[in-house]
Design a protein around this motif. Structure first.
Motif, PDB file in Angstrom:
ATOM      1  N   MET A 190       0.846  -1.192   0.000  1.00  0.00           N
ATOM      2  CA  MET A 190       0.000   0.000   0.000  1.00  0.00           C
ATOM      3  C   MET A 190       0.885   1.247   0.000  1.00  0.00           C
ATOM      4  N   PRO A 191       0.293   2.398  -0.392  1.00  0.00           N
ATOM      5  CA  PRO A 191      -1.083   2.592  -0.842  1.00  0.00           C
ATOM      6  C   PRO A 191      -1.291   2.140  -2.280  1.00  0.00           C
ATOM      7  N   LEU A 192      -2.568   2.032  -2.664  1.00  0.00           N
ATOM      8  CA  LEU A 192      -2.941   1.700  -4.027  1.00  0.00           C
ATOM      9  C   LEU A 192      -3.476   2.947  -4.725  1.00  0.00           C
ATOM     10  N   ASP A 193      -3.266   2.999  -6.028  1.00  0.00           N
ATOM     11  CA  ASP A 193      -3.861   4.048  -6.847  1.00  0.00           C
ATOM     12  C   ASP A 193      -4.916   3.420  -7.749  1.00  0.00           C
ATOM     13  N   ALA A 194      -6.142   3.926  -7.671  1.00  0.00           N
ATOM     14  CA  ALA A 194      -7.255   3.390  -8.459  1.00  0.00           C
ATOM     15  C   ALA A 194      -7.841   4.488  -9.335  1.00  0.00           C
ATOM     16  N   LEU A 195      -8.251   4.099 -10.547  1.00  0.00           N
ATOM     17  CA  LEU A 195      -8.816   5.044 -11.497  1.00  0.00           C
ATOM     18  C   LEU A 195      -9.933   4.348 -12.269  1.00  0.00           C
ATOM     19  N   ILE A 196     -11.094   4.988 -12.334  1.00  0.00           N
ATOM     20  CA  ILE A 196     -12.244   4.446 -13.043  1.00  0.00           C
ATOM     21  C   ILE A 196     -12.624   5.410 -14.164  1.00  0.00           C
ATOM     22  N   TYR A 197     -12.713   4.891 -15.392  1.00  0.00           N
ATOM     23  CA  TYR A 197     -13.110   5.704 -16.544  1.00  0.00           C
ATOM     24  C   TYR A 197     -14.413   5.164 -17.116  1.00  0.00           C
ATOM     25  N   THR A 198     -15.402   6.047 -17.267  1.00  0.00           N
ATOM     26  CA  THR A 198     -16.690   5.657 -17.829  1.00  0.00           C
ATOM     27  C   THR A 198     -16.667   5.817 -19.348  1.00  0.00           C
ATOM     28  N   LYS A 199     -17.113   4.796 -20.051  1.00  0.00           N
ATOM     29  CA  LYS A 199     -17.089   4.765 -21.513  1.00  0.00           C
ATOM     30  C   LYS A 199     -17.739   6.007 -22.115  1.00  0.00           C
ATOM     31  N   ASN A 200     -17.057   6.579 -23.112  1.00  0.00           N
ATOM     32  CA  ASN A 200     -17.530   7.712 -23.910  1.00  0.00           C
ATOM     33  C   ASN A 200     -17.634   9.028 -23.130  1.00  0.00           C
ATOM     34  N   SER A 201     -17.190   9.039 -21.871  1.00  0.00           N
ATOM     35  CA  SER A 201     -17.246  10.295 -21.113  1.00  0.00           C
ATOM     36  C   SER A 201     -16.165  11.268 -21.555  1.00  0.00           C
ATOM     37  N   LEU A 202     -15.015  10.729 -22.007  1.00  0.00           N
ATOM     38  CA  LEU A 202     -13.848  11.533 -22.359  1.00  0.00           C
ATOM     39  C   LEU A 202     -13.471  12.493 -21.237  1.00  0.00           C
ATOM     40  N   HIS A 203     -13.760  12.047 -20.018  1.00  0.00           N
ATOM     41  CA  HIS A 203     -13.406  12.802 -18.811  1.00  0.00           C
ATOM     42  C   HIS A 203     -12.130  12.213 -18.217  1.00  0.00           C
ATOM     43  N   ILE A 204     -11.254  13.057 -17.731  1.00  0.00           N
ATOM     44  CA  ILE A 204     -10.014  12.608 -17.107  1.00  0.00           C
ATOM     45  C   ILE A 204     -10.236  12.569 -15.599  1.00  0.00           C
ATOM     46  N   PRO A 205     -10.498  11.399 -15.032  1.00  0.00           N
ATOM     47  CA  PRO A 205     -10.810  11.321 -13.600  1.00  0.00           C
ATOM     48  C   PRO A 205      -9.587  11.585 -12.739  1.00  0.00           C
ATOM     49  N   ASP A 206      -9.850  12.062 -11.525  1.00  0.00           N
ATOM     50  CA  ASP A 206      -8.761  12.324 -10.581  1.00  0.00           C
ATOM     51  C   ASP A 206      -8.177  11.031 -10.019  1.00  0.00           C
ATOM     52  N   GLY A 207      -9.000   9.987  -9.909  1.00  0.00           N
ATOM     53  CA  GLY A 207      -8.546   8.754  -9.287  1.00  0.00           C
ATOM     54  C   GLY A 207      -8.560   8.863  -7.775  1.00  0.00           C
ATOM     55  N   LYS A 208      -8.233   7.779  -7.125  1.00  0.00           N
ATOM     56  CA  LYS A 208      -8.257   7.731  -5.661  1.00  0.00           C
ATOM     57  C   LYS A 208      -7.051   6.967  -5.150  1.00  0.00           C
ATOM     58  N   ARG A 209      -6.405   7.500  -4.132  1.00  0.00           N
ATOM     59  CA  ARG A 209      -5.325   6.781  -3.449  1.00  0.00           C
ATOM     60  C   ARG A 209      -5.918   6.064  -2.242  1.00  0.00           C
ATOM     61  N   ILE A 210      -5.731   4.757  -2.211  1.00  0.00           N
ATOM     62  CA  ILE A 210      -6.314   3.909  -1.178  1.00  0.00           C
ATOM     63  C   ILE A 210      -5.224   3.513  -0.190  1.00  0.00           C
ATOM     64  N   THR A 211      -5.351   3.949   1.039  1.00  0.00           N
ATOM     65  CA  THR A 211      -4.382   3.616   2.076  1.00  0.00           C
ATOM     66  C   THR A 211      -4.845   2.380   2.840  1.00  0.00           C
ATOM     67  N   ASP A 212      -3.978   1.891   3.730  1.00  0.00           N
ATOM     68  CA  ASP A 212      -4.339   0.715   4.518  1.00  0.00           C
ATOM     69  C   ASP A 212      -5.368   1.030   5.588  1.00  0.00           C
ATOM     70  N   GLU A 213      -5.734   2.305   5.721  1.00  0.00           N
ATOM     71  CA  GLU A 213      -6.788   2.691   6.660  1.00  0.00           C
ATOM     72  C   GLU A 213      -8.086   3.089   5.943  1.00  0.00           C
ATOM     73  N   ASP A 214      -8.141   2.846   4.644  1.00  0.00           N
ATOM     74  CA  ASP A 214      -9.341   3.170   3.883  1.00  0.00           C
ATOM     75  C   ASP A 214     -10.518   2.330   4.378  1.00  0.00           C
ATOM     76  N   PRO A 215     -11.629   2.931   4.814  1.00  0.00           N
ATOM     77  CA  PRO A 215     -12.728   2.165   5.418  1.00  0.00           C
ATOM     78  C   PRO A 215     -13.315   1.116   4.487  1.00  0.00           C
ATOM     79  N   TYR A 216     -13.506   1.452   3.221  1.00  0.00           N
ATOM     80  CA  TYR A 216     -14.107   0.491   2.311  1.00  0.00           C
ATOM     81  C   TYR A 216     -13.181  -0.695   2.055  1.00  0.00           C
TER      82      TYR A 216
END
Length: 244
Positions: A190-216
């Motif tokens: 850890m930490p992990l870097d996660a990024l989700i892109y929705t099809k055809n949005s052409l949006h550049i997402p910020d992404g999320k850094r997931i630490t070992d204390e991330d509740p989810y």
């Protein structure tokens, strides 16, 4: 070591990378391995890296420099994701060749890349780029790629992941893949870097850094462990033939 996973699904793209690098047990550092490029509303490109850290940083630095100096071709000027893959593959090959001309020593500088994104109205694409600069493309039959320490996280993806899976479920499945890897291999961390892109949005997402204390992440990690233990208890006992 490294673990990176990328998914190309019906509804979009999912990317997750760890951040640990190590040179022996007493030299552990955190470096980002997931990079984004693009023009909002026009193109979205992500690159994940695994392997020799100097090589990966040189490749990313070269690609960024081409954009900043407006040298052609660059990631923001080519017309298709296939051309992006060719450009990245050529850059990787060039960086390794510049380090040494001895082909027997080049393996010491190898790295692998995952490249995904979408340009304009074209289809999303996901590529696995090899150190030699060549690459393969993900399909609906094989909707994900892994690089780095992949063996511990592969079983859950093979059993559960499908091309039609919603992005939220795919993210959950991928995080369990990382949880399994983190528990079994200390070179992935850890930490992990996660990024989700929705099809055809052409949006550049910020992404999320997931630490070992991330509740989810903590919640699904515990629940997955409990599910495995409970499931094992519910399996039928072996017959007496096994003990003869």
């Amino acid at each position: 070591m490294t673990y990176c996973c990328a998914l190309r699904l019906k509804d979009g793209l999912v990317f997750i990378s760890d951040t640990r690098t190590n040179a022996g047990v007493d030299h552990i550092s955190v470096f980002r391995k997931l990079y984004t490029f693009g023009i909002e509303g026009e193109r979205f490109i992500t690159i994940q890296t695994s392997g020799n850290l100097a090589t990966t940083q040189a490749v990313i630095g070269y690609l960024q420099n081409q954009i900043e100096l407006k040298r052609e071709p660059n990631l923001l000027s080519v017309d298709s994701m296939f051309e992006v893959a060719e450009l990245v593959g050529h850059t990787l090959q060039k960086v390794i060749s510049d380090v040494t001309e001895n082909t027997h020593e080049q393996s010491n500088f190898y790295c692998s890349l995952l490249l995904g994104g979408q340009i304009g109205g074209a289809e999303m694409q996901l590529y696995n780029i090899y150190p030699q600069g060549n690459f393969i493309c993900a399909t609906s039959d094989t909707p994900y790629f892994q690089i780095g320490e992949s063996k511990y996280g592969k079983p859950i993806l093979d059993r559960a992941l499908t091309y039609d899976m919603p992005l939220s479920e795919a993210l959950r499945c991928s995080l369990i893949s990382f949880d399994s890897t983190l528990r079994s291999n200390v070179s992935v961390g850890m930490p992990l870097d996660a990024l989700i892109y929705t099809k055809n949005s052409l949006h550049i997402p910020d992404g999320k850094r997931i630490t070992d204390e991330d509740p989810y992440f903590m919640r699904i990690s515990k629940q997955w462990s409990d599910t495995l233990r409970n499931g094992l208890q519910e399996l039928p006992n072996p017959s007496e033939d096994y003990f003869k």
